[in-house]
Design an enzyme around this catalytic site. Structure first.
Site, short mmCIF file in Angstrom:
data_model
loop_
_atom_site.label_atom_id
_atom_site.label_comp_id
_atom_site.label_asym_id
_atom_site.label_seq_id
_atom_site.Cartn_x
_atom_site.Cartn_y
_atom_site.Cartn_z
CG ASN A 9 8.51 -0.27 3.72
OD1 ASN A 9 8.20 -0.17 4.90
ND2 ASN A 9 8.61 0.77 2.90
CD1 TRP A 10 5.89 -6.00 6.69
CD2 TRP A 10 5.75 -5.98 8.93
NE1 TRP A 10 6.07 -7.28 7.13
CE2 TRP A 10 5.99 -7.30 8.51
CE3 TRP A 10 5.61 -5.73 10.31
CZ2 TRP A 10 6.11 -8.37 9.41
CZ3 TRP A 10 5.73 -6.78 11.20
CH2 TRP A 10 5.97 -8.09 10.76
CE LYS A 11 5.30 1.23 1.44
NZ LYS A 11 4.82 1.87 0.21
CG HIS A 98 9.96 4.67 1.25
ND1 HIS A 98 8.81 5.29 0.82
CD2 HIS A 98 9.88 3.38 0.85
CE1 HIS A 98 8.06 4.39 0.19
NE2 HIS A 98 8.68 3.23 0.19
CD GLU A 100 5.19 5.31 1.21
OE1 GLU A 100 5.44 4.80 2.32
OE2 GLU A 100 4.74 4.65 0.24
CD GLU A 170 10.76 1.40 -2.88
OE1 GLU A 170 10.31 0.25 -2.71
OE2 GLU A 170 10.48 2.35 -2.12
N GLY A 176 2.55 1.43 -4.66
CA GLY A 176 1.18 1.32 -4.16
C GLY A 176 0.13 1.61 -5.22
CB SER A 216 3.06 -2.27 -8.03
OG SER A 216 2.42 -1.10 -7.57
N GLY A 237 6.27 -3.66 -0.65
CA GLY A 237 5.33 -2.99 0.26
C GLY A 237 4.12 -3.87 0.53
N GLY A 238 3.03 -3.61 -0.17
CA GLY A 238 1.76 -4.30 0.07
C GLY A 238 1.87 -5.81 0.16
P1 13P Z 1 4.24 -1.42 -2.90
O1 13P Z 1 4.91 -2.75 -3.09
O2 13P Z 1 3.03 -1.48 -2.02
O3 13P Z 1 4.00 -0.72 -4.20
O4 13P Z 1 5.29 -0.50 -2.10
C1 13P Z 1 6.59 -0.44 -2.52
C2 13P Z 1 7.39 0.26 -1.50
O5 13P Z 1 7.21 1.44 -1.28
C3 13P Z 1 8.37 -0.51 -0.74
O6 13P Z 1 9.20 0.32 0.00
#
Ligand code: 13P
Length: 254
Positions: A9-11, A98, A100, A170, A176, A216, A237-238
């Site tokens: 997930n590149w966000k 998600h 967010e 999640e 994050g 994470s 994510g990251g």
């Molecule tokens: P991180 O891997 O950066 O914690 O993000 C997880 C995430 O929200 C994937 O959708």
């Protein structure tokens, strides 16, 4: 069918050129290094989707997805994007629910249920995200939060539709933050998700659904997490923004 899946997930990261470069790197690394049957998904911002979906055509086991869609078919919704539009560029997945989007854009389970429906109608596989906040974990009410998110978000679906969805657990406190759920904590919730789905539908269906862990996740902790009985992969994510890290996570299933 239950599959091993690693989804990125590149966000809201990477400009167009950066996204195309990163995806190309991932495709090349996957071609050279990935030996298993695992599915690889990259969920990019909308601007990249046409370009990366074209590149994905020549790549084994690599699919693309969006991070959101609107719940309506089409119409006067300035700035929004439809399931049909996403499907038309060759993407196969969409992340829905998600945390967010729930937290910053007020997305409710009721709204998400509509998004799930329109995604399935246009052959986009929803990666439906659920998870508790830090307070909900500490107060011990996380099981009821998870059950409510499932009940209101996806339990209106027919059993057949369950072949076309993926669940991602999640925990919000792990996203994050560098604070990963322990393999035991994640496994406990994944097993619970499977149990609740089994009670609502049946155990065969519960056994067949892929449930991903997100929060994470990195090349170091992925092997322990992914070796748990009910964890079928990750939503990253990251670490999905670095081709080496993302590919190393994918290779856990080699
Ligand atoms: P991180 O891997 O950066 O914690 O993000 C997880 C995430 O929200 C994937 O959708």
């Amino acid at each position: 069918m239950r599959k091993k899946i690693v989804a990125g997930n590149w966000k809201m990261n990477l400009d167009y050129q950066e996204g195309i470069s990163l995806f190309s790197e991932v495709v090349n690394m996957v071609k050279d290094e990935v030996r298993g049957e695992q599915d690889i998904v990259v969920c990019s911002p909308f601007i990249h989707l046409y370009g990366i979906s074209a590149l994905a055509k020549d790549a084994n086991n690599v699919s693309t997805g969006a991070q959101n869609i609107h719940q309506e078919e089409s119409g006067a919704f300035t700035g929004e994007i439809s399931a049909k539009q996403i499907r038309s560029v060759g993407a196969n997945y969409v992340i829905l629910g998600h945390s967010e989007r729930r937290a910053y854009f007020g997305e409710t389970n009721e709204l998400l249920a509509k998004k799930v429906d329109i995604a399935i109608k246009y052959q986009l596989t929803p990666i439906f995200c659920i998870g508790e906040t830090k307070e909900e974990r500490e107060s011990g009410e996380f099981f009821s939060v998870i059950k409510e998110q499932l009940t209101q978000g996806v339990f209106h679906l027919e059993a057949d539709d369950f072949e076309n969805i993926v669940i991602a657990y999640e925990p919000v406190w792990a996203i994050g933050t560098g604070l990963t759920a322990s393999p035991e904590q994640a496994q406990e919730v994944h097993a619970y998700i499977r149990k609740v789905i089994g009670e609502q539908y049946n155990t065969t269906l519960a056994d067949e659904i892929s449930i991903l862990y997100g929060g994470s996740c990195n090349p170091k902790n992925a092997p322990d997490l992914f070796s748990q009985a009910d964890i079928d992969g990750g939503l990253i994510g990251g670490a999905s923004l670095k081709s080496r890290d993302f590919t190393d996570i994918v290779k856990v299933f080699n």
